[in-house]
Motif scaffolding. Structure first.
Motif, short mmCIF file in Angstrom:
data_model
loop_
_atom_site.label_atom_id
_atom_site.label_comp_id
_atom_site.label_asym_id
_atom_site.label_seq_id
_atom_site.Cartn_x
_atom_site.Cartn_y
_atom_site.Cartn_z
N GLU A 287 19.59 16.46 187.76
CA GLU A 287 20.64 17.49 187.64
C GLU A 287 20.90 17.87 186.18
O GLU A 287 21.10 19.05 185.87
N ALA A 291 20.32 21.53 184.48
CA ALA A 291 21.42 22.22 183.81
C ALA A 291 21.04 22.62 182.39
O ALA A 291 21.35 23.74 181.95
N LEU A 296 24.87 26.72 180.34
CA LEU A 296 25.77 25.57 180.31
C LEU A 296 27.23 25.96 180.23
O LEU A 296 28.10 25.09 180.12
N GLU A 301 25.45 28.41 186.55
CA GLU A 301 25.08 27.95 187.89
C GLU A 301 25.48 26.50 188.17
O GLU A 301 25.97 26.20 189.27
N PRO A 302 25.32 25.56 187.22
CA PRO A 302 25.74 24.18 187.51
C PRO A 302 27.23 24.08 187.88
O PRO A 302 27.60 23.34 188.79
N ARG A 305 27.80 25.54 191.41
CA ARG A 305 27.30 24.61 192.43
C ARG A 305 28.26 23.43 192.60
O ARG A 305 28.51 22.97 193.71
N TYR A 306 28.75 22.93 191.48
CA TYR A 306 29.69 21.81 191.50
C TYR A 306 30.96 22.17 192.26
O TYR A 306 31.45 21.41 193.10
N GLY A 491 28.68 22.85 181.58
CA GLY A 491 27.64 22.61 182.58
C GLY A 491 27.13 21.19 182.65
O GLY A 491 26.71 20.73 183.72
N ALA A 495 26.90 19.05 186.07
CA ALA A 495 25.65 18.46 186.56
C ALA A 495 25.87 17.01 186.98
O ALA A 495 25.37 16.56 188.03
N ILE A 498 27.77 16.97 190.28
CA ILE A 498 26.90 17.27 191.43
C ILE A 498 26.12 16.03 191.83
O ILE A 498 25.98 15.71 193.02
#
Length: 627
Positions: A287, A291, A296, A301-302, A305-306, A491, A495, A498
């Motif tokens: 992860e 990332a 970041l 995106e990280p 998603r989290y 980020g 990560a 996640i």
């Protein structure tokens, strides 16, 4: 081979070398972040110290303080300069939204001044006397103009503060300007290239004492109960990433002490039981690597998603991540529209960290007593402490022990108040078969190294209302507005979140199991497990043990001699109004005082082995009351 072919081969070789260099750089970043994300005994502060030392030495300043966000850097600077509401700063450039947002939050007035060669126009002695600093950007300013701004600051008797953010692409500009002003700052957000930590900021000082004041203020005033503070510490993972990237810009470390050595020294030589657990997941590397290859920032995106993963785990329609648990409370109260002078009812058994988020925006904590054997608010007393300025009720389930959130929620609704749950210590705490956050309008969480979901630093807010979620989103980041704060999570922490969130349910089960095993092994008539409210289920941040006669200090000292750590002793837990920093808010709460003076906490994290568990049980059973 033709000249053209040779030229093509050279270009291809250069491209290959560039790709190899990029792979090597990302590998170094991944290893640094993972080393910092181990959850060492010092909560990763050794990595932060190394990064700050590198910043100061590379950039030619006496001290550097790294923080979690750019607006947080301004807040920390204002605190270090002891600025108060009604003070003013002179801003000589088109400052970013996050600078204005931090000034607004601190209720520090902004004076615009475009002609940097002229004295502030239309200002009499009274207004001039309120100016406490002059802010100026370094980009595009010539030597004569810089001298003019310096002269203006000297004439006003205040420090000149340089914004270096737009100079980061020209590294020499930063170092050559060192010494031209006593204070400087820059953002380390995602668009800052080589200096980026995803989100963050850096303060630079020529005065080491002022730098230390800023560092202390950024870390809750060291939680000494005397000094006020905030939590805008940069996360260890961000610090490690920042140091690697700084060394790529300014190679040659000059023999800096390694973070591993710092970590080893941070472990007490006589400690038998660790008060922290190893939070790592097998998915950390994958992860973090993913990332680091992308965006970041707090909008990357990280982070997205989290937040979706948090929504699934908590069964929450909305989850919004922030830079710390402190920021979560701050953002939540701001989203609810609380203004300076508004009041919040809460128990004095909560941490200083919670109350500092209130006082930072001028909100007044009104302490109410608890029940005798529960952190639940005494609603009869709470009713007597309502005033026309009361806007919210806040519950803090300490160490993950549930409170009567159903009754407090009904009380809040009956009086037209918001209900906030600070669940920094309550991931997984349940009431009547559901996660306790669902009783609140807003619930806030922390993922600091002392919590049960660890990203180093970080937090989040969950809620069911789309309207409140939109207001939290606006309070978290200024977006396209010309002024507003920034408390977005970076980020790298996302990560880690996640990767580690899938472990949380198993960790909570293990914690509850350990609590049951210790309770079963307890055979000391002087002690008892702390009771849980009807229908409640603790999540096991720590286990509480009550000394039946109320002599908790004796129990805590006994456990300390046997190497069993307790938060009561570590943090000198007492009703918050007994600390000098909150003495003016004193409001006698005898149940709360009795509760805190009668308990000890026990570590029950997943790193506690059967042997360690047996040692805890033996320590409890060997306790005897002092005669």
């Amino acid at each position: 081979m033709t000249p053209q072919a040779k030229s093509n081969d050279v270009a291809a070789s250069r491209e290959d070398l560039a790709q190899v260099a990029e792979v090597v750089a990302i590998h170094a970043e991944v290893e640094a972040v993972l080393a910092a994300a181990m959850g060492p005994m010092d909560d990763g502060m050794s990595h932060v110290a190394l990064y700050e030392h590198a910043l100061a030495s590379r950039l030619g300043w006496k001290d550097a303080v790294a923080v979690s966000s750019d607006s947080g850097a301004i807040t920390v600077l204002l605190g270090a300069l002891n600025m108060a509401p009604g003070d003013a700063v002179l801003v000589c450039y088109a400052a970013p939204a996050w600078l204005f947002g931090a000034l607004d939050q601190a209720r520090v007035d902004v004076v615009g001044q475009t002609d940097i060669q002229a004295a502030p126009a239309g200002f009499g002695p009274e207004k001039l006397g309120r100016i406490r600093a002059v802010f100026c950007a370094l980009d595009g300013i010539g030597g004569d103009d810089l001298k003019g701004v310096r002269s203006m600051a000297v004439g006003l008797g205040v420090p000149l503060v340089l914004d270096l953010t737009c100079c980061l692409g020209t590294h020499a500009a930063i170092t050559t300007r060192a010494g031209h002003a006593p204070i400087a700052f820059f953002s380390t957000s995602h668009d800052q290239g080589s200096f980026s930590t995803g989100e963050g900021g850096v303060l630079l000082f020529e005065d080491g004492e002022l730098g230390e004041r800023a560092r202390s203020f950024a870390q809750f005033g060291r939680l000494d109960g005397v000094h006020i503070g905030v939590n805008h510490k940069i996360s260890p993972a961000q610090a490690a990433l920042g140091q690697v990237r700084l060394e790529q810009v300014f190679p040659g470390s000059g023999g800096t002490k390694s973070g591993v050595a710092f970590i080893k020294q941070a472990v007490p030589a006589n400690a038998r039981l660790a008060d922290r657990f190893d939070p790592r997941s097998a998915a950390d590397r994958a992860e973090v690597t993913l990332a680091l290859a992308g965006d970041l920032s707090g909008a990357g995106e990280p982070v997205l998603r989290y937040e979706r993963a948090l929504e699934r785990w908590f069964g929450a329609p909305h989850a919004l991540s922030v830079s710390s648990g402190y920021a979560a409370v701050l953002v939540a109260l701001t989203a609810l529209g609380l203004q300076p002078g508004d009041e919040v009812l809460l128990a004095p058994t909560c941490p200083l960290c919670t109350v500092f988020a209130l006082t930072a925006i001028g909100v007044v904590p009104v302490f109410c007593d608890t029940h005798r054997d529960s952190f639940s608010l005494d609603l009869d007393q709470a009713r007597s402490r309502l005033s026309p300025r009361t806007r919210a009720v806040m519950d803090v389930p300490m160490w993950g022990y549930p409170v009567q959130a159903d009754k407090t929620s009904q009380f809040a609704k009956a009086h037209g108040l918001f209900y906030v749950l600070d669940l920094a210590l309550g991931h997984g705490t349940e009431l009547d078969g559901q996660l306790i956050w669902k009783y609140a309008d807003l619930a806030t969480f922390s993922t600091h190294g002392s919590k049960i979901l660890v990203t180093g630093e970080g937090g989040f807010v969950v809620c069911a209302s789309p309207e409140l979620a939109a207001r939290v989103h606006a309070a978290r980041h200024h977006g396209d507005r010309d002024r507003g704060a920034n408390y977005r999570l970076a980020g790298v922490q996302a990560a880690l979140g996640i990767a580690r969130l899938p472990l949380l349910s198993g960790h909570i089960r293990r914690r509850r199991q350990l609590m049951g095993e210790i309770a079963e092994g307890l055979g000391n008539p002087h002690l008892a497990p702390f009771p849980q409210v009807s229908g409640g289920l603790a999540c096991g941040v720590k286990m509480l043990i009550q000394e039946r006669s109320g002599a908790g200090s004796s129990l805590n000292e006994h456990l300390a001699t046997l190497g069993v750590p307790s938060d009561i002793r570590t943090y000198r837990c007492r009703p918050l109004y007994e600390f000098p920093v909150l003495s003016e808010r004193r409001s006698e709460c005898p149940n709360a005082a009795s509760l805190l003076s009668s308990v000890a906490t026990l570590p029950v994290h997943p790193g506690i082995t059967p042997h360690m568990r047996d040692h805890i049980i033996s320590a409890l059973n060997s306790y005897r009351m002092r005669s």
